[in-house]
Design an enzyme around this catalytic site. Structure first.
Site, mmCIF file in Angstrom:
data_model
loop_
_atom_site.group_PDB
_atom_site.id
_atom_site.type_symbol
_atom_site.label_atom_id
_atom_site.label_comp_id
_atom_site.label_asym_id
_atom_site.label_seq_id
_atom_site.Cartn_x
_atom_site.Cartn_y
_atom_site.Cartn_z
ATOM 1 N N GLY A 106 -9.609 7.003 8.177
ATOM 2 C CA GLY A 106 -9.331 6.431 9.459
ATOM 3 C C GLY A 106 -9.960 5.540 10.043
ATOM 4 O O GLY A 106 -10.041 4.220 9.442
ATOM 5 N N GLU A 107 -10.711 5.561 11.148
ATOM 6 C CA GLU A 107 -11.241 4.300 11.482
ATOM 7 C C GLU A 107 -12.638 3.539 10.717
ATOM 8 O O GLU A 107 -12.938 2.516 10.890
ATOM 9 C CB GLU A 107 -12.325 4.551 13.195
ATOM 10 C CG GLU A 107 -13.489 5.696 12.917
ATOM 11 C CD GLU A 107 -14.135 5.720 14.109
ATOM 12 O OE1 GLU A 107 -14.427 4.907 14.637
ATOM 13 O OE2 GLU A 107 -14.469 7.060 14.384
ATOM 14 N N GLY A 110 -11.840 3.067 7.449
ATOM 15 C CA GLY A 110 -11.246 2.538 6.424
ATOM 16 C C GLY A 110 -10.560 3.307 5.206
ATOM 17 O O GLY A 110 -10.527 4.396 5.576
ATOM 18 N N ASP A 121 1.026 7.079 7.593
ATOM 19 C CA ASP A 121 2.212 6.787 6.916
ATOM 20 C C ASP A 121 2.532 5.142 6.946
ATOM 21 O O ASP A 121 3.151 4.748 5.823
ATOM 22 C CB ASP A 121 3.359 7.357 7.630
ATOM 23 C CG ASP A 121 3.200 9.100 7.569
ATOM 24 O OD1 ASP A 121 3.134 9.421 6.460
ATOM 25 O OD2 ASP A 121 3.464 9.823 8.467
#
Lengths: 308, 308
Positions: free
Chosen positions: A207-208, A210, A238
């Site tokens: 996620g945030e 990487g 996706d």
């Protein structure tokens, strides 16, 4: 130019975030993957199912991005898969409010004849049995099969999941799912265990924070671009996978060095996806914007230490 | 070769992790910063206080790393600062079991005369008033003042903290602390607000997710090396700061491009610190090992996408 088969949901999403909420809008794994992969001008086909309630304009939207939709079955009397979710304030977690499988419950994917020799197959998140049945339709072994999955299948179809994981080349999975699948907290050890299950390449999405790419002892870490605001995370994973698959299909190069670039393209495209609700940002994304953000990614991560 | 002043605790730590526990061992911010900075052969002095119970061998250990210890006051009748903590299973959170300030309660730092013209000052985590008093002793404005702090001072000495933050060039702070200090969830927005408080450079430490360096619109993201096992995170943040400060003191170059390298050196050194209890790994770390891991960092993060 390589052929790319994309399998996954084409769906309605209704999304609530701290910034607002939507009615039923266009969503689904194959949709996000397709819109993202379309940036590489590959010969892509989506394999999915929708109901008679699915608007022609959404199908046209995919066609206009040069995505072959002959593999999207339309069940006239059926309804389209619908998912609704609400994100928490930190945008890192969400509650599912509604899941209506509808036509997805009896989905038998059929890969269009012209695409059964595709070089790259991207298996979006679906029941592992459905993912397997797509692989069985391929007339020759694809150069690269990429699989995305989620914790839901670990909970309720683990044996089937292991069967498909054993047949693919690249798995994309988030950090918590990698930990659940392997029982290991260290992502390095988790990736090693997933290698042993079959995949030569393991991509762990954080996620945030990487994404990590593993190939046995090789590791590559692409950070996520720090954003002022995450407006709607739906489809980011996706979109990442679509960028990864599209770049590999375009270049035809499955070396580790080139997969690093695929991860960077995936991260770059995903950084746009979260800026607006659903597919809105991806629908109108230009090559110039992508190019500019790739430059930002280089500045974000590249440094010059001279080492012998 | 630049001079470096290091201010912070020199202490006893007792640590419990899922892997074991220690008796009272060598710890403290100035200790970890000093051991890390010593890799750059800079002319460094530690400013701190210990009690009569502090072993001479620990002081010798610092001296043997070419750290000037004439600024470490020894209060014969006093006891050394003692901290004890227990890490949770995920190693990302911990409970403090004991904090005995002892001689630290009345600490009046005195910067040795020879170091009052140092180019770089590293203010390790301490009461902001103590950090300020060090700056006031400098005879000329240092080229770079780096400050580390923690949430404790935000809770109980926020006004004083703002005073010192306003006078420094670089702040190193962890992600949750940056959010607490600014009330902003986005680290990009949080960094912008911290810039407005004074510091030209903001380093946000994200533990296993790496570190971000901000200078207004410039952002650099150094990931952390994925590790098989984090044995003991104690001192990792200080080791990072010591590597950062040491590299800047050695090179004398405070450009953004060079600070990127300082972040990479800091991350590299911190990745060793967590491999053993306390300072154990840092005491015997060789240049060859550091060099090898820097190469790993390059492989981990560098990619080749040709962009016009």
């Amino acid at each position: 130019m390589g052929k790319l088969v994309i399998v996954g949901t084409v769906a309605f999403d209704a999304i609530e975030t701290p910034f607002g909420k939507t009615d039923k809008i266009l969503g689904g794994a194959a949709t996000f993957i397709g819109l993202s992969a379309s940036h590489f001008n590959v010969d892509a086909a989506a394999v999915s199912v929708v109901g008679g309630d699915f608007p022609q304009e959404y199908l046209d939207l995919l066609s206009n991005k040069n995505i072959d939709i002959s593999g999207i079955e339309i069940v006239k009397e059926g309804k389209t898969f619908f998912w609704s979710g609400r994100y928490h304030n930190d945008m890192n977690s969400r509650d599912t409010l509604v899941t209506e499988l509808n036509t997805l419950a009896d989905f038998n994917p059929v890969v269009p004849q012209d695409y059964r020799n595709a070089e790259v197959v991207m298996l979006g998140n679906l029941h592992p049995i459905v993912q397997l049945s797509v692989l069985e339709q391929m007339e020759e072994k694809p150069k690269l099969v990429i699989l995305d999955t989620m914790n839901f299948w670990m909970d309720c179809a683990l044996d089937d999941l292991h069967k498909v994981i054993n047949k693919i080349d690249v798995i994309t999975i988030n950090d918590e799912e990698a930990r659940q699948l392997t029982g290991e907290y260290s992502l390095l050890v988790a990736a090693r265990k997933i290698h042993e299950m079959g995949p030569k390449y393991v991509v762990i999405k954080k996620g945030e924070h990487g994404a990590l790419l593993f190939n046995n002892d090789n590791v590559f870490y692409a950070p996520a671009l720090p954003l002022e605001e995450v407006f709607d995370p739906t489809g980011a994973g996706d979109t990442f996978a679509g960028g990864f698959a599209g770049y590999i299909a375009k270049t035809g190069d499955t070396s580790f060095e080139n997969m690093k670039n695929a991860v960077i393209y995936g991260s770059t495209l995903a950084s746009f996806c979260v800026e607006k609700f659903g597919t809105e940002r991806m629908q109108n994304l230009t090559e110039g914007e992508v190019h500019k953000r790739l430059l930002q990614f280089k500045q974000l991560t590249q440094f010059e230490i001279e080492l012998a």
